[in-house]
Design an enzyme around this catalytic site. Structure first.
Site, PDB file in Angstrom:
ATOM      1  CD  GLU A 128       7.842  -0.580   7.861  1.00 38.58           C
ATOM      2  OE1 GLU A 128       6.285  -0.736   7.333  1.00 38.58           O
ATOM      3  OE2 GLU A 128       7.584   0.627   7.470  1.00 38.58           O
TER       4      GLU A 128
ATOM      5  CG  ASP B  66       0.622  -3.973   2.021  1.00 43.36           C
ATOM      6  OD1 ASP B  66       0.624  -4.974   3.111  1.00 43.36           O
ATOM      7  OD2 ASP B  66       0.917  -3.394   1.896  1.00 43.36           O
TER       8      ASP B  66
ATOM      9  CD  GLU C 115      -0.081  -1.514   8.043  1.00 42.79           C
ATOM     10  OE1 GLU C 115      -0.451  -0.660   8.946  1.00 42.79           O
ATOM     11  OE2 GLU C 115       0.774  -1.092   7.480  1.00 42.79           O
TER      12      GLU C 115
ATOM     13  CE  LYS D 242       3.049  -6.012   3.693  1.00 40.77           C
ATOM     14  NZ  LYS D 242       2.652  -4.801   4.712  1.00 40.77           N
TER      15      LYS D 242
ATOM     16  CG  ASP E  28      -0.524  -0.007   2.872  1.00 43.88           C
ATOM     17  OD1 ASP E  28       0.937  -1.048   2.472  1.00 43.88           O
ATOM     18  OD2 ASP E  28      -1.152  -0.010   3.636  1.00 43.88           O
ATOM     19  CB  SER E  29       4.422   1.785  -0.101  1.00 45.09           C
ATOM     20  OG  SER E  29       4.814   0.721  -0.857  1.00 45.09           O
TER      21      SER E  29
HETATM   22  N1  MHF Z   1       8.898   5.069  -0.473  1.00 45.14           N
HETATM   23  C1  MHF Z   1       8.410   4.869   0.424  1.00 45.14           C
HETATM   24  N2  MHF Z   1       8.728   3.290   1.574  1.00 45.14           N
HETATM   25  C2  MHF Z   1       9.387   2.791   2.483  1.00 45.14           C
HETATM   26  O1  MHF Z   1       9.303   2.118   2.781  1.00 45.14           O
HETATM   27  C3  MHF Z   1       7.192   3.021   3.243  1.00 45.14           C
HETATM   28  C4  MHF Z   1       6.523   4.169   2.061  1.00 45.14           C
HETATM   29  N3  MHF Z   1       6.904   4.990   1.009  1.00 45.14           N
HETATM   30  N4  MHF Z   1       5.091   4.120   2.333  1.00 45.14           N
HETATM   31  C5  MHF Z   1       4.584   3.030   4.096  1.00 45.14           C
HETATM   32  C6  MHF Z   1       5.853   3.237   4.683  1.00 45.14           C
HETATM   33  C7  MHF Z   1       5.992   4.150   5.686  1.00 45.14           C
HETATM   34  N5  MHF Z   1       7.375   3.800   5.647  1.00 45.14           N
HETATM   35  C8  MHF Z   1       8.301   4.530   6.850  1.00 45.14           C
HETATM   36  C9  MHF Z   1       8.132   6.082   6.854  1.00 45.14           C
HETATM   37  C10 MHF Z   1       9.001   6.169   7.908  1.00 45.14           C
HETATM   38  C11 MHF Z   1       9.993   6.215   8.228  1.00 45.14           C
HETATM   39  C12 MHF Z   1      11.343   6.542   8.272  1.00 45.14           C
HETATM   40  O2  MHF Z   1      12.121   6.103   9.351  1.00 45.14           O
HETATM   41  N6  MHF Z   1      10.867   8.510   8.663  1.00 45.14           N
HETATM   42  C13 MHF Z   1      12.299   9.125   9.262  1.00 45.14           C
HETATM   43  C14 MHF Z   1      12.974   9.209  10.781  1.00 45.14           C
HETATM   44  C15 MHF Z   1      10.834   9.701  10.956  1.00 45.14           C
HETATM   45  C16 MHF Z   1      11.132   9.432  12.931  1.00 45.14           C
HETATM   46  O3  MHF Z   1      12.230   8.957  13.134  1.00 45.14           O
HETATM   47  O4  MHF Z   1      10.467  10.310  12.968  1.00 45.14           O
HETATM   48  C17 MHF Z   1      13.332   8.965   8.346  1.00 45.14           C
HETATM   49  O5  MHF Z   1      14.457   8.981   9.082  1.00 45.14           O
HETATM   50  O6  MHF Z   1      12.701   9.584   6.962  1.00 45.14           O
HETATM   51  C18 MHF Z   1       9.719   4.683   7.417  1.00 45.14           C
HETATM   52  C19 MHF Z   1       9.489   3.677   7.052  1.00 45.14           C
HETATM   53  C20 MHF Z   1       7.781   2.571   5.362  1.00 45.14           C
HETATM   54  N7  MHF Z   1       7.176   2.532   4.158  1.00 45.14           N
HETATM   55  C1  KIV Z   2       6.718  -1.464   3.662  1.00 43.22           C
HETATM   56  C2  KIV Z   2       6.490  -2.898   3.204  1.00 43.22           C
HETATM   57  C3  KIV Z   2       6.558  -3.940   4.154  1.00 43.22           C
HETATM   58  C4  KIV Z   2       4.976  -2.720   2.873  1.00 43.22           C
HETATM   59  O1  KIV Z   2       3.965  -2.224   4.063  1.00 43.22           O
HETATM   60  C5  KIV Z   2       4.914  -1.196   1.937  1.00 43.22           C
HETATM   61  O2  KIV Z   2       5.212  -0.970   0.872  1.00 43.22           O
HETATM   62  O3  KIV Z   2       4.034  -0.935   2.107  1.00 43.22           O
HETATM   63 MG    MG Z   3       2.383  -1.558   3.741  1.00 45.58          MG
END
Ligand code: MHF
Ligand code: KIV
Ligand code: MG
Length: 272
Positions: A190, A91, A123, A121, A52-53
């Site tokens: 995750e 998803d 959540e 899948k 769903d990303s």
């Molecule tokens: N392009 C993309 N990649 C992804 O992995 C992803 C999506 N979109 N959309 C749905 C979810 C959202 N996800 C995420 C979103 C944010 C972070 C993250 O670490 N964000 C910040 C930190 C934020 C914080 O610490 O408050 C970063 O460091 O980029 C990780 C996974 C994983 N998924």
């Molecule tokens: C980041 C993966 C696990 C996901 O759920 C997504 O791409 O939507």
């Molecule tokens: Mg997802």
């Protein structure tokens, strides 16, 4: 099987289980369209996630919440048409399973029937137990997703690492056990501490696929466009760029624009 088509051994949920048993790591990557899914499958990725990303990557939304079941089915059906070997997991989007187990089953059946995907899948942990059991009893394999669950972003407010505190960590381990008991074939973890992810992978027998969960799990998943360096504004520390396609693409297109302006394109060989 047709004599004209070379038989390719398809990945099944049972094979993923065997891969965990013989400690062979599982590779998983997202795809949302036919052309990219063809390349991902040809590269030998074991599991393709129609995530769903797509809501972020394909549609430009801020979160995963807006994408609809119809839109997920459109993406998934495009991916399925391209794939010969990988297991295709889809998803279930926000709002199409949380209501009750009947809604969850109905959405899952629509995904399987209309897209041709191989598994769904969802959540959540203990709270989706009934839905998982119901979907499985219809013969549909279910993958779980714990830790950072983006569909609940407004409940948490941030994308920070999850389950850093002992209480939350214990709850996550319990949730993983519940998902295993009710029959999930695998679980995505995750953005949780690597130590905790290792504990989960050792505690449950089903394959644990990590994203930002360290190396001591049974496989890894990333978003395709992140790995390829297309979504370069997104750079959490768990991400590794395997290419910088953003500049490759804009430079190629820039050259095209230049050639159109200067009438270098098309040349004599490129016209009739
Ligand atoms: N392009 C993309 N990649 C992804 O992995 C992803 C999506 N979109 N959309 C749905 C979810 C959202 N996800 C995420 C979103 C944010 C972070 C993250 O670490 N964000 C910040 C930190 C934020 C914080 O610490 O408050 C970063 O460091 O980029 C990780 C996974 C994983 N998924
Ligand atoms: C980041 C993966 C696990 C996901 O759920 C997504 O791409 O939507
Ligand atoms: Mg997802």
């Amino acid at each position: 099987m047709s004599v004209h088509k070379k038989a390719i051994k398809k990945i099944t949920t049972h094979q993923l289980q065997e891969m965990k048993s013989r400690k062979e790591k599982i590779s998983m990557l997202t795809a949302y369209d036919f052309s990219m899914a063809k390349l991902v499958d040809a590269a030998g990725v074991d599991v393709i996630l129609v995530g769903d990303s797509a809501s972020n990557v394909m549609a430009g939304h801020e979160t995963t919440l807006p994408i609809t079941l119809d839109q997920m089915i459109y993406h998934a059906s495009s991916v399925v048409r391209a794939v010969q070997r990988a297991l295709v997991v889809v998803d279930i989007p926000f709002g199409s399973y949380q209501g009750n187990s009947s809604e969850a089953l109905r959405s899952s059946i629509r995904i399987m029937k209309e897209s041709g995907g191989h598994a769904v899948k969802m959540e959540g942990g203990a709270e989706i137990k009934e839905s998982v059991i119901r979907i499985l009893s219809a013969g549909i394999p279910v993958m779980g997703h714990l830790g950072l669950t983006p569909q609940s972003i407004y409940k948490f407010g941030t994308y920070t690492v999850r389950a850093k505190e002992e209480e939350e960590a214990e709850k996550l381990i319990e949730d993983a056990k519940v998902l295993e008991e009710c029959g999930c074939f695998s679980i995505v973890l995750e953005k949780i501490p690597a130590k905790l992810a290792k504990r989960v992978a050792e505690t449950v027998n089903i394959p644990i696929i990590g994203i930002g969960a360290g190396p001591d799990v049974d496989g890894q998943v990333l978003v395709l466009h992140d790995l390829l360096g297309i979504t370069t504004e997104f750079k959490p520390r768990f991400l590794r760029h395997y290419a910088r396609l953003d500049s490759v693409i804009t430079e190629a297109i820039g050259k095209y624009v230049e050639d159109v302006k200067s009438v270098d394109f098309p040349n004599e060989d490129e016209m009739y």
